[in-house]
Scaffold this motif. Structure first.
Motif, short mmCIF file in Angstrom:
data_model
loop_
_atom_site.label_atom_id
_atom_site.label_comp_id
_atom_site.label_asym_id
_atom_site.label_seq_id
_atom_site.Cartn_x
_atom_site.Cartn_y
_atom_site.Cartn_z
N THR A 14 0.77 -1.22 0.00
CA THR A 14 0.11 0.00 -0.10
C THR A 14 1.03 1.36 -0.03
O THR A 14 1.67 1.35 0.83
CB THR A 14 -0.99 0.06 1.35
N TYR A 16 1.09 4.98 0.47
CA TYR A 16 0.56 6.14 1.20
C TYR A 16 1.07 7.51 0.39
O TYR A 16 2.36 7.62 0.42
CB TYR A 16 0.43 6.36 2.78
N VAL A 18 1.00 11.70 1.03
CA VAL A 18 0.47 12.81 2.11
C VAL A 18 1.01 14.03 1.71
O VAL A 18 2.06 14.15 0.90
CB VAL A 18 0.81 12.57 3.44
N TYR A 50 5.61 9.99 -0.17
CA TYR A 50 5.14 8.89 -0.60
C TYR A 50 5.64 7.62 0.31
O TYR A 50 6.67 7.77 0.69
CB TYR A 50 5.26 8.23 -2.02
N GLU A 55 -0.26 -0.04 7.42
CA GLU A 55 -1.22 0.85 8.07
C GLU A 55 -0.99 1.32 9.65
O GLU A 55 -0.99 2.44 10.06
CB GLU A 55 -2.73 0.43 7.99
N PHE A 58 1.84 3.48 9.66
CA PHE A 58 1.45 4.98 9.13
C PHE A 58 0.70 5.71 10.48
O PHE A 58 1.17 6.65 10.55
CB PHE A 58 0.49 4.78 7.85
N LYS A 59 -0.20 4.90 10.88
CA LYS A 59 -1.20 5.40 11.78
C LYS A 59 -0.44 5.92 13.04
O LYS A 59 -0.55 6.67 13.70
CB LYS A 59 -2.36 4.79 11.90
N VAL A 71 -4.04 13.55 4.09
CA VAL A 71 -3.93 12.07 3.54
C VAL A 71 -4.51 12.09 2.26
O VAL A 71 -5.89 12.28 2.08
CB VAL A 71 -4.39 10.86 4.36
N GLU A 73 -3.99 9.67 -0.49
CA GLU A 73 -4.16 8.16 -0.74
C GLU A 73 -3.57 7.26 0.15
O GLU A 73 -2.57 7.62 0.78
CB GLU A 73 -3.27 8.01 -2.24
N VAL A 77 -8.15 4.87 3.55
CA VAL A 77 -7.42 5.33 4.72
C VAL A 77 -7.88 6.67 5.08
O VAL A 77 -8.24 6.91 6.28
CB VAL A 77 -6.06 5.05 4.76
N ARG A 78 -7.96 7.49 4.08
CA ARG A 78 -8.36 8.92 4.38
C ARG A 78 -9.89 8.96 5.03
O ARG A 78 -9.81 9.56 6.05
CB ARG A 78 -8.41 9.77 3.35
#
Length: 95
Positions: A14, A16, A18, A50, A55, A58-59, A71, A73, A77-78
């Protein structure tokens, strides 16, 4: 896991995307613990990053300054983060 550490198992790729505010960029530069590694296509000067991480990583990493992160992409998740903020706000309204 080789790139980001065994504590953040990852089962898929995945990406991400931001945008960090100026304060977000400063916080990202100063917070080293468990920081995901930006991918080469990141444009740190513009605040666009990127990441290929779990997840959870990231979180966990961005949670303390998520108000300085937009966020872009992945959309799911957004949407999940927006929903979590709404639920937290509702919890405070019910006090």
């Amino acid at each position: 896991m080789k790139l980001n550490g065994v504590q953040f198992s990852i089962n898929n790729n995945t990406i991400y995307k931001v945008i960090l505010t100026d304060r977000g960029k400063d916080l990202f530069d100063s917070r080293y613990l468990e920081r995901p590694i930006p991918l080469p296509e990141s444009d740190q000067e513009k605040g666009i990053y990127y990441f290929n991480c779990s997840e959870l990583q990231f979180k966990s990493y961005f949670a303390p300054f998520l108000n300085e992160v937009i966020v872009l992409e992945p959309e799911k998740v957004r949407i999940k983060i927006i929903q979590e903020y709404k639920e937290a706000l509702n919890n405070y309204k019910n006090i």
